[in-house]
Design a protein around this motif. Structure first.
Motif, PDB file in Angstrom:
ATOM      1  N   THR A 136      -2.209   6.455  -7.290  1.00 25.79           N
ATOM      2  CA  THR A 136      -3.627   6.485  -7.654  1.00 25.79           C
ATOM      3  C   THR A 136      -4.555   6.689  -6.458  1.00 25.79           C
ATOM      4  OG1 THR A 136      -2.644   4.856  -9.266  1.00 25.79           O
ATOM      5  CG2 THR A 136      -5.058   4.963  -9.167  1.00 25.79           C
ATOM      6  N   GLU A 137      -5.314   7.923  -6.465  1.00 25.20           N
ATOM      7  CA  GLU A 137      -5.858   8.433  -5.174  1.00 25.20           C
ATOM      8  C   GLU A 137      -6.918   9.065  -5.467  1.00 25.20           C
ATOM      9  OE1 GLU A 137      -2.077  10.039  -3.988  1.00 25.20           O
ATOM     10  OE2 GLU A 137      -2.793  11.982  -4.559  1.00 25.20           O
ATOM     11  N   GLU A 138      -7.718   9.615  -4.520  1.00 25.56           N
ATOM     12  CA  GLU A 138      -8.878  10.400  -4.607  1.00 25.56           C
ATOM     13  C   GLU A 138      -8.340  11.721  -5.094  1.00 25.56           C
ATOM     14  OE1 GLU A 138      -7.158  11.092  -0.612  1.00 25.56           O
ATOM     15  OE2 GLU A 138      -7.351   9.374  -1.948  1.00 25.56           O
ATOM     16  N   TYR A 161      -7.435   3.523  -0.626  1.00 21.02           N
ATOM     17  CA  TYR A 161      -8.782   2.809  -0.118  1.00 21.02           C
ATOM     18  C   TYR A 161      -9.818   3.521  -1.003  1.00 21.02           C
ATOM     19  CZ  TYR A 161     -12.182   0.886   2.660  1.00 21.02           C
ATOM     20  OH  TYR A 161     -13.463   0.049   3.009  1.00 21.02           O
ATOM     21  N   PRO A 162      -9.675   4.849  -1.382  1.00 19.66           N
ATOM     22  CA  PRO A 162     -10.945   5.321  -2.080  1.00 19.66           C
ATOM     23  C   PRO A 162     -11.100   4.696  -3.374  1.00 19.66           C
ATOM     24  CG  PRO A 162     -10.058   7.182  -0.760  1.00 19.66           C
ATOM     25  CD  PRO A 162      -9.241   5.820  -0.676  1.00 19.66           C
ATOM     26  N   VAL A 163      -9.946   4.498  -3.895  1.00 17.67           N
ATOM     27  CA  VAL A 163      -9.873   3.878  -5.158  1.00 17.67           C
ATOM     28  C   VAL A 163     -10.123   2.401  -5.314  1.00 17.67           C
ATOM     29  CG1 VAL A 163      -8.282   3.352  -7.173  1.00 17.67           C
ATOM     30  CG2 VAL A 163      -8.179   5.686  -6.308  1.00 17.67           C
ATOM     31  N   ALA A 164      -9.666   1.493  -4.422  1.00 15.52           N
ATOM     32  CA  ALA A 164      -9.913   0.254  -4.316  1.00 15.52           C
ATOM     33  C   ALA A 164     -11.132  -0.154  -3.936  1.00 15.52           C
ATOM     34  CB  ALA A 164      -8.750  -0.290  -3.079  1.00 15.52           C
ATOM     35  N   SER A 165     -12.029   0.677  -3.121  1.00 15.20           N
ATOM     36  CA  SER A 165     -13.103   0.436  -2.638  1.00 15.20           C
ATOM     37  C   SER A 165     -14.342   0.855  -3.332  1.00 15.20           C
ATOM     38  CB  SER A 165     -13.494   1.046  -1.173  1.00 15.20           C
ATOM     39  OG  SER A 165     -13.279   2.358  -1.080  1.00 15.20           O
ATOM     40  N   GLN A 166     -14.082   1.768  -4.360  1.00  6.82           N
ATOM     41  CA  GLN A 166     -15.263   2.294  -5.277  1.00  6.82           C
ATOM     42  C   GLN A 166     -15.139   1.739  -6.576  1.00  6.82           C
ATOM     43  OE1 GLN A 166     -16.196   6.533  -4.275  1.00  6.82           O
ATOM     44  NE2 GLN A 166     -14.407   6.560  -3.247  1.00  6.82           N
ATOM     45  N   PRO A 167     -16.242   1.267  -7.197  1.00  6.65           N
ATOM     46  CA  PRO A 167     -16.184   0.566  -8.612  1.00  6.65           C
ATOM     47  C   PRO A 167     -15.898   1.644  -9.413  1.00  6.65           C
ATOM     48  CG  PRO A 167     -18.017  -0.398  -7.464  1.00  6.65           C
ATOM     49  CD  PRO A 167     -17.497   0.878  -6.427  1.00  6.65           C
ATOM     50  N   LEU A 227      -6.693  -2.143   3.945  1.00  2.53           N
ATOM     51  CA  LEU A 227      -6.404  -1.577   2.407  1.00  2.53           C
ATOM     52  C   LEU A 227      -5.837  -2.847   1.515  1.00  2.53           C
ATOM     53  CD1 LEU A 227      -5.753   0.393   0.094  1.00  2.53           C
ATOM     54  CD2 LEU A 227      -3.610   0.774   1.151  1.00  2.53           C
ATOM     55  N   LYS A 228      -5.089  -3.877   2.101  1.00  4.44           N
ATOM     56  CA  LYS A 228      -4.749  -4.856   1.197  1.00  4.44           C
ATOM     57  C   LYS A 228      -5.782  -6.059   1.058  1.00  4.44           C
ATOM     58  CE  LYS A 228      -1.971  -9.142   1.868  1.00  4.44           C
ATOM     59  NZ  LYS A 228      -0.922 -10.066   2.694  1.00  4.44           N
ATOM     60  N   ASN A 229      -6.712  -6.036   2.069  1.00  2.60           N
ATOM     61  CA  ASN A 229      -7.759  -6.948   1.752  1.00  2.60           C
ATOM     62  C   ASN A 229      -8.653  -6.226   0.743  1.00  2.60           C
ATOM     63  OD1 ASN A 229      -6.750  -8.959   3.521  1.00  2.60           O
ATOM     64  ND2 ASN A 229      -7.560  -8.135   5.402  1.00  2.60           N
ATOM     65  N   ARG A 230      -8.895  -5.082   0.814  1.00  6.14           N
ATOM     66  CA  ARG A 230      -9.752  -4.400  -0.194  1.00  6.14           C
ATOM     67  C   ARG A 230      -9.323  -4.399  -1.431  1.00  6.14           C
ATOM     68  NH1 ARG A 230     -15.067  -3.461  -0.671  1.00  6.14           N
ATOM     69  NH2 ARG A 230     -15.074  -2.839   1.505  1.00  6.14           N
ATOM     70  N   ILE A 231      -8.107  -4.598  -1.706  1.00  8.22           N
ATOM     71  CA  ILE A 231      -7.473  -4.707  -3.017  1.00  8.22           C
ATOM     72  C   ILE A 231      -7.382  -6.184  -3.424  1.00  8.22           C
ATOM     73  CG2 ILE A 231      -5.052  -4.661  -4.332  1.00  8.22           C
ATOM     74  CD1 ILE A 231      -4.389  -2.203  -2.417  1.00  8.22           C
ATOM     75  N   ILE A 232      -7.449  -7.082  -2.424  1.00  4.28           N
ATOM     76  CA  ILE A 232      -7.531  -8.386  -2.930  1.00  4.28           C
ATOM     77  C   ILE A 232      -9.013  -8.642  -3.170  1.00  4.28           C
ATOM     78  CG2 ILE A 232      -7.716 -10.752  -1.945  1.00  4.28           C
ATOM     79  CD1 ILE A 232      -5.350 -10.097  -0.251  1.00  4.28           C
ATOM     80  N   ASP A 233      -9.909  -8.148  -2.592  1.00  5.98           N
ATOM     81  CA  ASP A 233     -11.182  -8.175  -3.090  1.00  5.98           C
ATOM     82  C   ASP A 233     -11.885  -7.845  -4.234  1.00  5.98           C
ATOM     83  OD1 ASP A 233     -12.103  -9.418  -0.480  1.00  5.98           O
ATOM     84  OD2 ASP A 233     -12.879  -7.618   0.432  1.00  5.98           O
ATOM     85  N   ASN A 262     -13.169  11.735  -0.856  1.00  6.21           N
ATOM     86  CA  ASN A 262     -12.951  10.728  -1.335  1.00  6.21           C
ATOM     87  C   ASN A 262     -13.456  10.549  -2.906  1.00  6.21           C
ATOM     88  OD1 ASN A 262     -15.733  10.399  -0.800  1.00  6.21           O
ATOM     89  ND2 ASN A 262     -15.352   8.367   0.897  1.00  6.21           N
ATOM     90  N   GLN A 263     -13.609  11.682  -3.373  1.00  6.73           N
ATOM     91  CA  GLN A 263     -14.232  11.489  -4.756  1.00  6.73           C
ATOM     92  C   GLN A 263     -13.013  10.801  -5.669  1.00  6.73           C
ATOM     93  OE1 GLN A 263     -17.483  12.032  -5.449  1.00  6.73           O
ATOM     94  NE2 GLN A 263     -17.437  11.938  -3.358  1.00  6.73           N
TER      95      GLN A 263
END
Length: 331
Positions: free
Chosen positions: A24-26, A67-73, A128-134, A39-40
């Protein structure tokens, strides 16, 4: 790499287990040089095109997200809804070139996270792990290296960060020409690795060399590549001598999915992984789905394979964490 490997042989009367894994990626040009600005994640607005099929069959897919998926709503909004309903699992997928910190040289070898220095690979995966947790309020325990790029330090990093399952092995892929790993001599069987204190379960992508040539399939396939201009690989395939196949709707037909599954099942394999990339749910993002007709064919192949697996083969739907629980109960 994959030290102290212990293969797992399930009883032959065990029903085959199917897990679905989505990289699951950009959206990016797979043929271009790595670009940290690519990173779209617009395709994620249409990920329900496949989730609705999984729901029909009672499948809980595992979305390994970068990261692009995890960090963008817009990247994780629907996934969070699926997860809250218990319809999926969420894992981590490290694309180094779009995952901070950006300390390495942008190059094709460095798109394989296992090629990075220990500290940088670990720092990127921790972020990346912490971003997924957030974003999901839970910690991922499943990992799949971007571009299947498991490296010499990855085992220790996964254990240190609390990961329990890896999905990076991809037989029969050989990425050495691009600076990546060589998985030709791995197979589809699951295995434990990393020692007895904090063992990690490997659930490989389902792929391999199949045909009546048996143990000679790999050297025969490699020899045939020398004569590609004479279409020797295609001739060997039509003769049933050797095929290099993967259990993926990207680049492989329903007939090939069934052929591969039957061959591996006959060899005693009981865990199967259906895998693909999330941008393929929208035409134009990958070479596999370029228009609406190819999208219909792509989605139809899901149902055709699932009908075969559950109805003809008598299989069951599972998830990476369920498989690990089952493997632990047998130990």
């Amino acid at each position: 790499m994959f030290d102290q490997r212990k293969y797992i042989q399930l009883p032959t009367d065990s029903p085959p287990q199917l897990i679905v894994v989505i990289d699951t990626e950009e959206e990016f040009d797979w043929t271009a040089e790595p670009d940290s600005n690519a990173n779209q994640v617009s395709a994620m607005a249409y990920i329900d095109r496949v989730q609705s099929i999984f729901n029909e069959y009672g499948i809980r897919p595992c979305y390994v997200i970068d990261y692009p998926v995890a960090s963008q709503p817009e990247g994780h909004r629907l996934l969070k809804q699926f997860a809250e309903k218990g319809q999926c699992e969420i894992g981590a997928h490290l694309h180094p070139w779009v995952n901070p910190p950006f300390k390495e040289e942008l190059s094709r070898p460095n798109t394989y996270p296992g090629n990075l220095p220990y500290e940088l690979e670990r720092e990127k995966l921790l972020i990346l792990k912490n971003r997924i947790i957030d974003s999901f309020e839970s910690s991922p325990v499943v990992y799949k290296a971007g571009r299947y790029g498991f490296g010499p330090n990855t085992t220790n990093i996964l254990q240190d960060l609390g990961f329990e399952i890896d999905l990076s092995v991809c037989p029969p892929l050989d990425s050495r020409a691009d600076g990546g790993p060589d998985y030709r001599r791995f197979d589809a069987r699951p295995f434990w690795f990393g020692g007895d204190d904090a063992p990690i379960l490997e659930l490989p992508c389902t792929g391999g060399f199949v045909g009546w040539t048996g143990g000679a399939a790999l050297p025969l396939f490699e020899a045939a590549q020398v004569f590609r201009k004479f279409k020797v690989p295609g001739i060997l395939s039509r003769l049933g001598a050797v095929d290099r196949l993967m259990l993926s709707p990207e680049g492989f037909s329903p007939a090939e999915h069934i052929k591969l599954t039957r061959a591996l099942f006959k060899k005693g394999v009981r865990t199967f992984t259906w895998s693909f990339h999330s941008p393929s749910v929208v035409p134009g993002n990958t070479s596999y789905v370029q228009d609406d007709a190819q999208l219909r064919h792509f989605l139809d192949s899901f149902r055709r394979y699932f009908d075969f697996f559950f109805n003809e083969l008598g299989g069951q739907a599972s998830t990476p964490t369920r498989i690990r629980d089952f493997m632990e109960s047998m130990a």
